[in-house]
Design an enzyme around this catalytic site. Structure first.
Site, PDB file in Angstrom:
ATOM      1  N   CYS A  60     -52.954  17.340 -37.921  1.00 46.86           N
ATOM      2  CA  CYS A  60     -53.632  16.067 -38.129  1.00 46.86           C
ATOM      3  C   CYS A  60     -55.136  16.334 -38.219  1.00 46.86           C
ATOM      4  O   CYS A  60     -55.640  17.313 -37.702  1.00 46.86           O
ATOM      5  CB  CYS A  60     -53.406  15.048 -37.038  1.00 46.86           C
ATOM      6  SG  CYS A  60     -51.703  14.672 -36.696  1.00 46.86           S
ATOM      7  N   ARG A  67     -54.825  19.904 -42.830  1.00 44.70           N
ATOM      8  CA  ARG A  67     -54.296  19.910 -41.457  1.00 44.70           C
ATOM      9  C   ARG A  67     -53.100  18.995 -41.276  1.00 44.70           C
ATOM     10  O   ARG A  67     -52.447  19.003 -40.230  1.00 44.70           O
ATOM     11  CB  ARG A  67     -55.388  19.480 -40.502  1.00 44.70           C
ATOM     12  CG  ARG A  67     -56.416  20.554 -40.346  1.00 44.70           C
ATOM     13  CD  ARG A  67     -57.362  20.224 -39.247  1.00 44.70           C
ATOM     14  NE  ARG A  67     -57.996  21.428 -38.794  1.00 44.70           N
ATOM     15  CZ  ARG A  67     -57.760  22.004 -37.628  1.00 44.70           C
ATOM     16  NH1 ARG A  67     -56.885  21.505 -36.804  1.00 44.70           N
ATOM     17  NH2 ARG A  67     -58.400  23.093 -37.292  1.00 44.70           N
ATOM     18  N   TRP A  78     -49.960  14.517 -39.415  1.00 45.27           N
ATOM     19  CA  TRP A  78     -48.784  15.390 -39.471  1.00 45.27           C
ATOM     20  C   TRP A  78     -47.882  14.856 -38.379  1.00 45.27           C
ATOM     21  O   TRP A  78     -48.174  14.981 -37.191  1.00 45.27           O
ATOM     22  CB  TRP A  78     -49.185  16.835 -39.206  1.00 45.27           C
ATOM     23  CG  TRP A  78     -48.090  17.821 -39.440  1.00 45.27           C
ATOM     24  CD1 TRP A  78     -47.823  18.505 -40.592  1.00 45.27           C
ATOM     25  CD2 TRP A  78     -47.100  18.247 -38.483  1.00 45.27           C
ATOM     26  NE1 TRP A  78     -46.734  19.328 -40.404  1.00 45.27           N
ATOM     27  CE2 TRP A  78     -46.265  19.190 -39.132  1.00 45.27           C
ATOM     28  CE3 TRP A  78     -46.825  17.925 -37.161  1.00 45.27           C
ATOM     29  CZ2 TRP A  78     -45.200  19.803 -38.511  1.00 45.27           C
ATOM     30  CZ3 TRP A  78     -45.752  18.534 -36.536  1.00 45.27           C
ATOM     31  CH2 TRP A  78     -44.956  19.468 -37.206  1.00 45.27           C
ATOM     32  N   ASN A 118     -55.009  13.178 -32.259  1.00 43.72           N
ATOM     33  CA  ASN A 118     -54.277  14.427 -32.511  1.00 43.72           C
ATOM     34  C   ASN A 118     -53.686  14.850 -31.183  1.00 43.72           C
ATOM     35  O   ASN A 118     -54.375  14.757 -30.166  1.00 43.72           O
ATOM     36  CB  ASN A 118     -55.212  15.559 -32.931  1.00 43.72           C
ATOM     37  CG  ASN A 118     -55.714  15.407 -34.335  1.00 43.72           C
ATOM     38  OD1 ASN A 118     -55.307  14.516 -35.048  1.00 43.72           O
ATOM     39  ND2 ASN A 118     -56.625  16.287 -34.706  1.00 43.72           N
ATOM     40  N   GLY A 119     -52.481  15.379 -31.199  1.00 42.88           N
ATOM     41  CA  GLY A 119     -51.888  15.863 -29.959  1.00 42.88           C
ATOM     42  C   GLY A 119     -50.616  15.096 -29.645  1.00 42.88           C
ATOM     43  O   GLY A 119     -50.072  14.396 -30.495  1.00 42.88           O
ATOM     44  N   GLU A 148     -44.071  39.421 -43.472  1.00 44.80           N
ATOM     45  CA  GLU A 148     -45.115  38.514 -43.946  1.00 44.80           C
ATOM     46  C   GLU A 148     -44.832  38.055 -45.392  1.00 44.80           C
ATOM     47  O   GLU A 148     -45.031  36.887 -45.728  1.00 44.80           O
ATOM     48  CB  GLU A 148     -46.482  39.223 -43.838  1.00 44.80           C
ATOM     49  CG  GLU A 148     -47.672  38.476 -44.379  1.00 44.80           C
ATOM     50  CD  GLU A 148     -47.934  37.125 -43.727  1.00 44.80           C
ATOM     51  OE1 GLU A 148     -47.275  36.779 -42.738  1.00 44.80           O
ATOM     52  OE2 GLU A 148     -48.772  36.388 -44.254  1.00 44.80           O
ATOM     53  N   LYS A 194     -44.421  34.181 -46.512  1.00 43.84           N
ATOM     54  CA  LYS A 194     -45.249  33.559 -47.549  1.00 43.84           C
ATOM     55  C   LYS A 194     -44.361  32.835 -48.559  1.00 43.84           C
ATOM     56  O   LYS A 194     -44.641  31.708 -48.953  1.00 43.84           O
ATOM     57  CB  LYS A 194     -46.099  34.595 -48.303  1.00 43.84           C
ATOM     58  CG  LYS A 194     -47.280  35.173 -47.607  1.00 43.84           C
ATOM     59  CD  LYS A 194     -48.503  34.292 -47.540  1.00 43.84           C
ATOM     60  CE  LYS A 194     -48.511  33.415 -46.356  1.00 43.84           C
ATOM     61  NZ  LYS A 194     -48.825  33.900 -45.051  1.00 43.84           N
ATOM     62  N   GLU A 213     -42.829  29.668 -47.045  1.00 45.64           N
ATOM     63  CA  GLU A 213     -43.806  28.622 -46.733  1.00 45.64           C
ATOM     64  C   GLU A 213     -44.160  27.761 -47.934  1.00 45.64           C
ATOM     65  O   GLU A 213     -44.244  26.550 -47.817  1.00 45.64           O
ATOM     66  CB  GLU A 213     -45.123  29.264 -46.249  1.00 45.64           C
ATOM     67  CG  GLU A 213     -45.141  29.679 -44.811  1.00 45.64           C
ATOM     68  CD  GLU A 213     -46.470  30.311 -44.443  1.00 45.64           C
ATOM     69  OE1 GLU A 213     -47.093  29.855 -43.496  1.00 45.64           O
ATOM     70  OE2 GLU A 213     -46.902  31.283 -45.108  1.00 45.64           O
ATOM     71  N   HIS A 225     -27.138  46.899 -41.563  1.00 47.46           N
ATOM     72  CA  HIS A 225     -26.472  46.300 -40.405  1.00 47.46           C
ATOM     73  C   HIS A 225     -26.204  44.820 -40.608  1.00 47.46           C
ATOM     74  O   HIS A 225     -26.271  44.042 -39.660  1.00 47.46           O
ATOM     75  CB  HIS A 225     -27.298  46.557 -39.144  1.00 47.46           C
ATOM     76  CG  HIS A 225     -27.492  48.001 -38.861  1.00 47.46           C
ATOM     77  ND1 HIS A 225     -26.463  48.808 -38.414  1.00 47.46           N
ATOM     78  CD2 HIS A 225     -28.560  48.819 -39.034  1.00 47.46           C
ATOM     79  CE1 HIS A 225     -26.904  50.055 -38.287  1.00 47.46           C
ATOM     80  NE2 HIS A 225     -28.172  50.084 -38.668  1.00 47.46           N
ATOM     81  N   LYS A 255     -51.854  23.542 -41.239  1.00 45.81           N
ATOM     82  CA  LYS A 255     -52.661  24.758 -41.120  1.00 45.81           C
ATOM     83  C   LYS A 255     -52.740  25.243 -39.682  1.00 45.81           C
ATOM     84  O   LYS A 255     -52.706  26.433 -39.414  1.00 45.81           O
ATOM     85  CB  LYS A 255     -54.069  24.466 -41.660  1.00 45.81           C
ATOM     86  CG  LYS A 255     -55.004  25.643 -41.622  1.00 45.81           C
ATOM     87  CD  LYS A 255     -54.574  26.697 -42.603  1.00 45.81           C
ATOM     88  CE  LYS A 255     -55.390  27.962 -42.518  1.00 45.81           C
ATOM     89  NZ  LYS A 255     -54.612  29.106 -43.054  1.00 45.81           N
TER      90      LYS A 255
END
Ligand code: G6P
Length: 619
Positions: free
Chosen positions: A2, A27, A74, A100-101, A492, A496, A499, A515, A614
């Protein structure tokens, strides 16, 4: 998570709030809203969707108002619809808040407020804050004296003392049309101090356009901004003095600068960002690395018996590379933990254990909690952080900044390579102090210093990588495989792709494929191999053949000049030669580009991927 922005000054608040929200949109971006103070009332405009949708419903009258608060959301509690969007106004219509929170005791407070006759309209936890402040404001005489303070500030303090959980808040009250209150616990909040104007925001990106002077609130602190300036207190009414700090980045660093997306801009910035990160720190002549931020802790680091990296997401992958680097160069046992797991475990933190938190934003809730947990257990905690003055940077004992400028693209790119660069520098310096000769250290420094200039040759292959993405764009499952230092890069690369392109991908140490995951290979499933020059090259060739034999589509990242591998690969990307231990800063880049192009080809909003934010400032 947010974005919050609030303005009090002489200019029209509405356009400043909208501009600020656009800067914070990375955000959170599922709904947005603003509240303006006008003629003794509060005027709210909010909607689901992006800031663009909010702009469509704005009221021109708003252009005369000089105090307002805004939010881009968010969602945590309640779906992202218009009712749940912030700001939330209390039942008396006098108080408006953006938050926010997470309010952990919201359901207890909601039950109590309901029993007092307060009606709720949304499913959010934030609405509880608005009503609670409103209730206390309304009942201040019954609740007790408010000795000298204005009633608004008193009500805010009383309410915040009752909240469990985290908050970054901007609050206004229609009875005080020239007062803005901000408060913080666990979510960042910064007050930009301009000439006769103030911008309160969760992120400096919304402030720099107006001023570079700011104060950073600490947990359980609040700021009251009024016609005569501002003052800071704790939420328990103890006065605190805060220093004005300089925000260290400029507006052009957060603009697109001709690129289509921030992510692409940040990928292309990497030759420069890595040079800046390492510049001034590498002393090639003396074979030393200067890490001023942790100078007081180098002795302790050198004597450390155990180093734990705590991080989330991409930073976790950088930590894994760091673990290998420390083991290899400094021969110190190191391990990398997901901060979200570490914080709830019973970690063994003994004499000689050092914890290093890695975080681009410096605000990730789990990483911050891991820092606090490690400190409680008596560990020295260092930070590797990008955002200057962020909560983790301030909570750790000392740290090393990345100095790569703001990263706006939600999918982290330049922060990853810089985190690895910092970890490489740390490993060389500790290695020099513990294990390797100064001459060897000097050779490593030379190789490290040459990494930024090698990146250009990879960026030049961007169009070619786009073609590879296009040729495989219909594939819904991908594998990323690497060994040794390239194993974290495989993780990574898969992250990516997931995402931003929403393609399912798994990253694995290549040998683990046998395996289980090898059972997935069929029908041209893309498998991206990091098969660069190094001690395990022959082994990875074996893995490539195993996938080829089962009908997988082979995409290889190899070292320039390796012609032998062409016949084994359906697609080939090359990186310049570099020692294996520094290759992650190179091999990560084609994988960033692959994910970027796949996402664009699939028509996704690269900088604002579905469901992500983010900086994850809630647990
Ligand atoms: C979010 C971001 C990731 C990032 C992770 C950790 O999930 O989308 O890109 O790697 O948080 O963030 P931090 O700021 O602590 O590095």
């Amino acid at each position: 998570m947010c974005g919050i922005v609030a303005y009090l000054g002489r200019k029209a608040a509405q356009p400043i709030l909208i501009e600020g929200l656009k800067r914070l949109e990375y955000r959170g971006y599922d709904s947005a809203g603003i509240a303006l103070l006008r003629n003794g009332g509060i005027f709210v405009k909010k909607t689901s969707g992006r800031i663009g949708a909010l702009e469509q419903i704005l009221d021109k009258a708003g252009n005369a108002d000089v105090l307002g608060i805004g939010h881009t959301r968010w969602a945590t509690h309640g779906e992202p619809n218009t009712i749940n969007a912030h700001p939330h106004v209390d039942y008396t219509g006098k108080i408006a808040v953006v938050h926010n929170g997470i309010v952990e005791n919201y359901s207890t407070l909601k039950t109590w407020l309901r029993s007092e006759g307060v009606a709720f309209v949304s499913q959010t936890d934030t609405e509880v804050i608005a009503h609670l402040i409103g209730y206390l404001y309304h009942h201040h005489d019954e609740a007790g004296a408010y000795g000298g303070q204005n009633r608004f500030e008193w009500a805010v303090q009383q309410a915040l003392q009752k909240l469990h959980g985290t908050f970054g808040l901007a609050i206004v009250c229609s009875d005080f049309p020239d007062v803005l209150i901000g408060a913080k616990r666990g979510s960042p909040l910064i007050l930009g101090v301009g000439e006769g104007e103030y911008i309160l925001a969760s992120d400096a990106a919304a402030i720099v356009e107006h001023t570079t002077r700011a104060i950073y609130l600490s947990d359980n602190e609040m700021v009251t901004v009024g016609p005569d300036g501002f003052y800071t207190k704790t939420i328990n009414n103890v006065v605190v003095t805060k220093d004005l700090k300089e925000i260290e980045f400029s507006l052009d660093q957060i603009e697109l600068g001709g690129f289509e997306h921030h992510m692409l801009k940040e990928i292309f910035e990497q030759p420069d960002s890595l040079s800046t990160c390492m510049g001034g720190r590498l002393d090639r002549q003396c074979g030393k690395i200067k890490l001023g931020g942790i100078a007081d802790y180098l002795r302790e680091l050198t004597q450390a018996r155990h180093i734990i990296f705590a991080a989330c997401g991409t930073a976790f992958h950088a930590g894994l590379v760091g673990e290998f680097l420390l083991e290899h160069l400094a021969r110190v046992p190191a391990e990398t933990e997901y901060a979200s797991e570490f914080r709830y475990r019973n970690p063994i933190i003994g004499e000689g254990t050092l914890v290093i938190a890695i975080s681009q934003s410096g605000e990730t809730a789990d990483t911050l909690a891991a820092v606090e947990q490690a400190k409680e257990r008596g560990a020295t905690v260092l930070g590797i952080v990008n955002v200057v003055g962020s909560t983790i940077a301030r909570t750790t004992d000392a740290g090393i900044y990345l100095h790569v400028g703001p990263e706006i693209g939600v999918a982290s790119t330049k922060a990853f390579t810089a985190q690895v660069a910092v970890l490489s520098m740390l490993a060389i310096e500790l290695g020099r102090r513990r294990h390797i000769s100064s001459d060897d250290a000097a050779r490593y420094i030379d190789e490290l210093a040459r990494i930024p200039e090698k990146i250009g040759a990879i960026l030049d292959q961007s169009d070619h990588i786009r073609e590879i993405a296009a040729a495989n764009i219909d594939k819904e499952n991908w594998l990323f495989l690497g060994r040794g230092f390239n194993y974290p890069v495989a993780l990574e690369g898969a992250l990516k792709l997931k995402e931003i392109s929403y393609i399912h991908a798994e990253g694995l140490p290549a040998a683990e494929m046998k395996h289980g995951p090898i059972a997935l290979i069929a029908d041209g499933m893309p498998a991206v191999f990091l098969a660069t020059a190094g001690p395990q090259y022959d082994k990875i060739i074996g893995n490539i053949e195993e996938v080829r034999a089962r009908g997988g589509r082979i995409i290889v990242v190899a070292t320039e000049g390796n012609d032998e591998i062409r016949e084994r690969a359906d697609h080939l990307i090359t990186i310049p030669d570099a020692p294996e231990l520094f290759q992650p800063m190179l091999t990560a880049i084609p994988l960033q580009l692959l994910a970027y192009h796949a996402a664009v080809l699939r028509g996704h909003d690269v900088d604002k991927p579905r469901n992500l934010a983010k900086s994850v400032t809630v647990e």
